[in-house]
Design an enzyme around this catalytic site. Sequence first.
Site, PDB file in Angstrom:
ATOM      1  N   ASP A   1       7.865  -7.540  10.402  1.00 45.42           N
ATOM      2  CA  ASP A   1       7.114  -7.344   9.176  1.00 45.42           C
ATOM      3  C   ASP A   1       7.683  -8.171   8.021  1.00 45.42           C
ATOM      4  OD1 ASP A   1       5.094  -5.381   7.672  1.00 45.42           O
ATOM      5  OD2 ASP A   1       6.904  -5.537   6.460  1.00 45.42           O
TER       6      ASP A   1
ATOM      7  N   GLY B   1       2.504  -5.237   7.006  1.00 38.44           N
ATOM      8  CA  GLY B   1       2.073  -6.015   8.159  1.00 38.44           C
ATOM      9  C   GLY B   1       1.974  -5.168   9.410  1.00 38.44           C
ATOM     10  N   ASP B   2       3.014  -4.415   9.690  1.00 38.37           N
ATOM     11  CA  ASP B   2       3.016  -3.541  10.859  1.00 38.37           C
ATOM     12  C   ASP B   2       1.885  -2.520  10.788  1.00 38.37           C
ATOM     13  OD1 ASP B   2       5.138  -4.296  12.615  1.00 38.37           O
ATOM     14  OD2 ASP B   2       6.581  -3.585  11.148  1.00 38.37           O
ATOM     15  N   LEU B   3       1.840  -1.781   9.684  1.00 44.82           N
ATOM     16  CA  LEU B   3       0.849  -0.713   9.578  1.00 44.82           C
ATOM     17  C   LEU B   3      -0.556  -1.270   9.441  1.00 44.82           C
ATOM     18  CD1 LEU B   3       2.771   1.786   7.273  1.00 44.82           C
ATOM     19  CD2 LEU B   3       2.712   1.679   9.769  1.00 44.82           C
TER      20      LEU B   3
ATOM     21  N   GLY C   1      -1.745  -2.286  12.851  1.00 43.99           N
ATOM     22  CA  GLY C   1      -2.089  -1.096  13.624  1.00 43.99           C
ATOM     23  C   GLY C   1      -3.436  -0.526  13.241  1.00 43.99           C
TER      24      GLY C   1
END
Length: 419
Positions: free
Chosen positions: A149, A177-179, A182
Site C-alpha cells: 500500500d 490502496g489495500d482497502l 478489496g
Amino acid sequence: MNDRTDPDGDAALAGLRVVDLTQVMAGPYCTMILADLGADVIKVENPGGGDQTRHSWGETGEGRDSTAFFALNRNKRSVCLDLKTEQGLADLHDLVRTADIVVHNWRPGVAERLGADYETLSALNPGLIYASVSGFGSSGPYAQRPGYDLIAQGMTGAMSVTGEPGGRPVKNGLPVGDLGAGLLMVGGILAACLYRQRTGRGQCVETSLYEAIIAMSVWESTEYWATGEPPAPLGSANRMSGPYQALRTRDGHLTVGANNQRLWHGLCGALGLEHLAGDPRFATNMDRMDHRDELAALLEERLADDDTAAWVDALLAAGVPAGPILDYAQVLDEDPHVKARGLVREMDHPVAGRVKVLGPPLTLGASPATLRRHPPLIGEHTEEVLAEIRRTAPRAERRGERSGERPGEPARRPDGEEA
C-alpha cells in the site's frame, strides 16, 4: 450459483462458495465482505504458517493468532493445503469444482507456477469467476513489483497531495490502496455473478492497489487537467471548495463543510462574523480558494473563544455541516452513533475468548450481513471441507484417482519458487 443447500438461509449471498487464496489485507478484506453477506468462504492456507497476519502485531498470546488476523477473517472456514504437493493441488482442484468464485492476491506468474491459474481452473469449472488482486495488475512495466500500500500510494500521486503544504510526503493514515482494491473487487465479483446468471459464463476479474488509488484520484486528476499544474497538498482543505477543512478551537479541532454560498453565509452568522460574508476576498468560492490561508486564520481566531463541542452544536443548529475530530478511543469506545449502528461487535473465539471486531458496514433490510463464524484457527475446517468435496466432486475427475499419483507426491515445478 451452485445448488448446494446453504445453512445461512436467506443471507444475500447464500449458496455462493468462494475459494479464498488470499492473505494479508486487500484480498482478505474483499472475501470477508462476501462472507459477511452470506457466502461460504473457504480460506486455503499453507500448513507451514498460514496467512502472514496470523503472526502480525497485536498477538493475543503465545501460539495464538493476532488481532490483525481477527480484523479480516471472520465468517470464513480455514483449510490447510500444500499446493506444492500433488495431493494438495488435487484437493484444491476438487474444491474449485464445487466453487463459484476463486480469489487470489499472488504476484503475476505465481498462479501459473502452482497450477492455479485461470486457464487451468476454468477448465475444471467453466462457470468459475476468477478474481485477482495484485499490486499493479497482470500487465505493464510494474506488473512484477511487490504490492504494498505504501509503495502504491507513492507511485500514484496520492502521497504528493497528502499532508500540509511544504511538508514531507505523508501517506494516508488508512491503507486506501489495500482497502480500495478489496472494495472494487467485491463490486467486480458481483458484476461477474450477474453476467454469469445471464450467460452461464464465468470470467477473470482483475484489479490492483495501483488502479484503486488512481481511480479515487477524481479531484486531483480534474485539477491537473484543468490547470496544467500538478496538485499540491492542502492539509485538510478541499481543492474544489471552501471553507471545507479542519480548524482549531479552544480545546482541539473541528471540521466544517461550508462549501457553497448558502453554507458560507450560515457559517459567518453562526460564528458572529457577518462582516466576512461581505468581504471581497471571500465573496465567491474562487475568492475563498485564492485566500484560503487568510480565511482559515480569521475563522480560527474566532473559534479560539470556545470549545469544540460548543461550536459544533452552534454550527449544526445553523444548518452548517460540522463535526469534532476524534481519536479511535473516542470513536470505538464512546461514540453513541457507533453503538447505535452496531459498528463494533463482539465474537466468541475458542482460544482468545471474547474478541472485538468491526461490524458489517452494509445494511440490507431483507438479507442482513451477519457474524456467523469466529476468525478460524489455522486448518480448523480442513477435514470438514475435504469431506464435503469428496461427497460432491465426481470421483472420476479427481486428479490423483484419475492418474494414479500417490498422495503427497511433490508437484513438478522449478525448485525454490514461492507464492
